[in-house]
Design a protein around this motif. Structure first.
Motif: not given
Length: 91
Positions: A80-85, A77
């Motif tokens: 895991v990298r944060a999702k970027i839009d 956990r």
């Protein structure tokens, strides 16, 4: 002398896994009713696991898989990298 093919077999102590020998030695050194009972319970546990076709290591592995479950993520956990839009445009 044993043949080299026999080296991968687990060590035995009266048809029980040799890891139970630690508890037998402890029982001989500290001979009390509770140590004899504990040693007998552990030897019965090892015998039961062997009847099911499992070693002690395999039993711990099965216990861990039963507790944790089937989900095995590739990354922890914290990795895991944060999702970027990148397609989103601020208005």
């Amino acid at each position: 002398m044993a043949h080299w093919r026999e080296t991968s077999k687990p060590a035995r102590f009266f048809k029980v896994d040799a890891r139970a020998g630690i508890f037998v030695i402890f029982t001989l050194v500290h001979f009390r009713v509770w140590t004899v009972a504990m040693t007998l319970m552990i030897m019965v546990l090892f015998w039961f696991l062997e009847m099911r076709g499992m070693s002690l290591v395999a039993a711990f592995r099965a216990l861990r898989a039963w507790i944790i479950g089937d989900h095995r993520p590739a990354l922890g956990r914290f990795k895991v990298r944060a999702k970027i839009d990148f397609q989103r445009r601020p208005d």
